[in-house]
Design a protein around this motif. Structure first.
Motif, PDB file in Angstrom:
ATOM      1  N   GLY B  41       0.764  -1.118   0.111  1.00  0.00           N
ATOM      2  CA  GLY B  41      -0.057   0.067  -0.043  1.00  0.00           C
ATOM      3  C   GLY B  41       0.885   1.449   0.149  1.00  0.00           C
ATOM      4  O   GLY B  41       1.864   1.496   0.709  1.00  0.00           O
ATOM      5  N   GLY B  44       0.862   4.785   3.161  1.00  0.00           N
ATOM      6  CA  GLY B  44       1.639   5.055   4.180  1.00  0.00           C
ATOM      7  C   GLY B  44       1.964   3.771   5.073  1.00  0.00           C
ATOM      8  O   GLY B  44       3.089   3.360   5.319  1.00  0.00           O
ATOM      9  N   ASN B  76      -9.017   5.678  -1.514  1.00  0.00           N
ATOM     10  CA  ASN B  76      -8.677   6.769  -0.609  1.00  0.00           C
ATOM     11  C   ASN B  76      -7.945   8.047  -1.005  1.00  0.00           C
ATOM     12  O   ASN B  76      -7.010   7.906  -1.486  1.00  0.00           O
ATOM     13  CB  ASN B  76      -7.779   5.968   0.530  1.00  0.00           C
ATOM     14  N   GLY B 167      -8.712  10.104   6.781  1.00  0.00           N
ATOM     15  CA  GLY B 167      -7.912   9.403   5.792  1.00  0.00           C
ATOM     16  C   GLY B 167      -7.718   7.916   6.688  1.00  0.00           C
ATOM     17  O   GLY B 167      -7.448   7.067   5.690  1.00  0.00           O
ATOM     18  N   GLU B 168      -7.786   7.897   7.717  1.00  0.00           N
ATOM     19  CA  GLU B 168      -7.765   6.658   8.571  1.00  0.00           C
ATOM     20  C   GLU B 168      -8.970   5.706   8.069  1.00  0.00           C
ATOM     21  O   GLU B 168     -10.131   6.468   7.828  1.00  0.00           O
ATOM     22  CB  GLU B 168      -7.714   6.907  10.132  1.00  0.00           C
ATOM     23  N   ASN B 204      -5.082   3.157  -1.333  1.00  0.00           N
ATOM     24  CA  ASN B 204      -4.838   4.649  -1.620  1.00  0.00           C
ATOM     25  C   ASN B 204      -4.765   4.614  -3.206  1.00  0.00           C
ATOM     26  O   ASN B 204      -4.729   3.893  -4.071  1.00  0.00           O
ATOM     27  CB  ASN B 204      -3.241   4.784  -1.217  1.00  0.00           C
TER      28      ASN B 204
END
Ligand code: FMN
Ligand code: SF4
Ligand code: FES
Lengths: 156, 396
Positions: B41, B44, B76, B167-168, B204
């Motif tokens: 991913g 992050g 996301n 964003g979480e 993402n």
């Protein structure tokens, strides 16, 4: 009289948006979005109306509306300037813009001009860090903003 | 528009070739290829993409047996980490790649719905994205029976409303369901009970954009780029003190020094890798490499030259976290405030070195006791900046 008319228009709009997005809880954000875009505020009355349609308590709507930085329960200026205060913009001359904007409108950040036209606010990183300092006028982003360019930007 | 070049995302691409390839391969083979490619991913955390997909695909518990409807692939696009803007560039310049990536992911996990969660700040892109989706529908690239074997897939857009914590992935789902964007307890994980309690994969933007190329060129080609454990390329969003800020595509494993050269940065004393929630490196560490094994990053690179005061940088980051904490748990809500107060007091000479050690302990506790990644990562900039620039915290 005028308040009455605004309220009727708001009620009609909410009804229209509820019909468009559904009466499900998941439509809440989209409805708030539309209310805010048109009225620059989500008033207590708007919250009650929306809650009624979605079959939830107005406190629920209040809880959601106040969570997100885009919405405000209090009336704000017709145009909201939101200046990025995160580090990359800060290093590219944010401070000069703060002084210039506060001087120009005679208010501090967090305040609204008396004629109700302008509000000055800060925002977190907007995603334009390579072209700072950046700011929004309502939802439109402006990048590499200088004090010289402010006049032209605000006149738009 | 800048002419961009890069090993994967900014290489030439024939529209729709990735999705056609996926239909040719069938979903089991797509999954195997993505696994073999080692794709992780790009948001992050670096979670293996194929593994996440498999969890969602395998969830046939209770009422999830019915594959036909209601599995979700969420893109996301809430990009809010300070110093990150690469997803904006992908949305603007590589939207087709993203939509195809979502379609491939959906096809693989048997989702019929894809949702782009677009941060409120990117609202200005709505018309462009919506327009492209409508065009794809009209051309039969989205909608029903896409591969002629009954695969239905459509894509919708949902707007965020100005909250970094959304964003979480669990906060994002809360927000989509119409609630405050407060992270959930896990388990259950979104792959089992995500949007509307259905199996949901959150990926993402950049992760999804890699997919069409991986299918076209193959896992071996992809693995040749990058390092052993971080295959492929990474987009970096570079800002701060340099002459050529912007988005760059680099293979995983590049050194910080090479990145600085790319961006035209000289006289540099510190680089913040991974944004406010990432870590700060000083000049003697610029031989370290960007990859999951060494210095991971969602892409944010912020450069500081010798004229900068690192206390101001730290204060700026702490202010960011205070503003963006959802306030749900005490370590994060109250801890961040204590750290900020403490640093300001230290700078005014109002307390001792011992107090600074206590603050460092507090940040470590926050890393353990906070509910989500936001509170957990405050310690990253805090510890790394103080360890390297302790002198600047007191005066300067
Ligand atoms: C506070 C916080 C903010 C986050 N913001 C983002 C974001 O803006 N974009 C993103 O893709 N992931 C973000 N993440 C990570 C997501 O929770 C999730 O891991 C990611 O979207 C998974 O996609 P990937 O596996 O493709 O990277 C954030 C995590 C936390 C804790
Ligand atoms: S760590 Fe912070 S952002 Fe995350 S749930 Fe707790 S209070 Fe909210
Ligand atoms: S720091 Fe201002 S846009 Fe990112």
């Amino acid at each position: 009289m005028r308040d009455q008319r605004t309220r009727e228009m708001l009620d009609q709009d909410i009804r229209r948006w509820v019909d468009k997005y559904s009466r499900e809880r998941s439509a809440l954000i989209a409805i708030l979005h539309n209310v805010h875009r048109k009225y620059s505020q989500v008033s207590a009355h708007a919250m009650e109306e929306i809650a009624d349609y979605l079959g939830i308590h107005p406190v629920e709507v209040y809880g959601v509306a106040t969570f997100y930085s885009f919405y405000n329960a209090e009336p704000k200026g017709k145009k909201i300037i939101r200046l990025c205060r995160t580090i990359s913009c800060d290093m590219q001359g944010k401070r000069d813009l703060v002084y210039a904007l506060e001087h120009r409108f005679g208010i501090r950040f967090g305040e609204t001009t008396r004629d109700g036209k302008w509000t000055l606010e800060y925002t977190s990183c907007m995603g334009w860090c390579d072209q700072g300092p950046a700011l929004f006028v309502n939802s439109k982003p402006y990048t590499s903003v200088t004090t010289e360019r402010l006049d032209a930007i605000l006149a738009e | 528009m800048t002419e961009r070049k890069g090993p994967i995302l900014f290489r030439p691409y024939t529209a729709f070739s990735g999705m056609r390839k996926a239909f040719e391969m069938g979903n089991a083979k797509v999954l195997a290829t993505v696994k073999d490619a080692g794709l992780r991913g790009r948001g992050g955390a670096g979670f293996p993409t194929a593994m996440k997909w498999k969890f969602a695909l395998d969830d046939i518990s209770k009422d999830h047996q019915d594959y036909s409807k209601d599995r979700f692939i969420i893109c996301n696009a809430d990009e809010g980490e300070p110093g990150t803007f690469k997803d904006r560039v992908l949305l603007e310049e590589q939207l087709g790649l993203l939509l195809e990536g979502m379609l491939i992911a959906g096809y693989t996990i048997r989702a019929s719905t894809g949702i782009i969660f677009l941060r409120g700040e990117y609202n200005y892109m709505w018309d462009q994205i919506k327009g492209t989706i409508l065009r794809w529908r009209a051309e039969g690239m989205l909608g029903e029976n896409l591969d002629g074997k009954g695969f239905d897939f459509d894509i919708h857009i949902r707007m965020g409303a100005g909250a970094y914590v959304c964003g979480e992935e669990t906060a994002l789902i809360e927000s989509m369901e119409g609630y405050r964007g407060e992270p959930r307890n896990r388990p259950p994980f979104p792959v089992n009970a995500g949007f509307n309690k259905r199996p949901t994969v959150v990926n993402n933007v950049e992760t999804l954009c890699q997919l069409p190329h991986i299918l076209n060129e193959g896992a071996d080609w992809f693995k040749k780029i990058g390092t052993e454990e971080s295959t492929g390329s990474k987009l970096l969003s570079i800002s701060g003190d340099c002459s050529k800020p912007g988005v760059y595509e680099v293979p995983f494993g590049v050194t910080i020094q090479a990145v600085l050269e790319l961006a035209g940065a000289v006289g540099i004393k510190a680089v913040q890798v991974g944004g406010a929630s990432g870590i700060c490196l000083s000049a003697h560490e610029f031989d370290r490499t960007i990859c999951f094994e060494d210095v991971p990053t969602g892409g944010s690179i912020i450069i500081f030259n010798t004229t900068r005061n690192m206390r101001e940088v730290l204060v700026n980051f702490l202010g960011f976290f205070m503003e963006e904490s959802c306030g749900q748990c005490t370590p994060c809500r109250y801890g961040t405030e204590c750290l900020l107060d403490g640093i300001l007091q230290l700078s005014r000479g109002e307390c001792s070195d011992e107090y600074l050690s206590e603050l460092l302990d507090l940040s470590d506790s926050m890393a353990i006791a906070s509910k989500c990644g936001l509170g957990q990562s405050v310690a990253n900039p805090f510890r790394s900046i103080i360890e390297r620039f302790r002198g600047e915290i007191y005066h300067g």
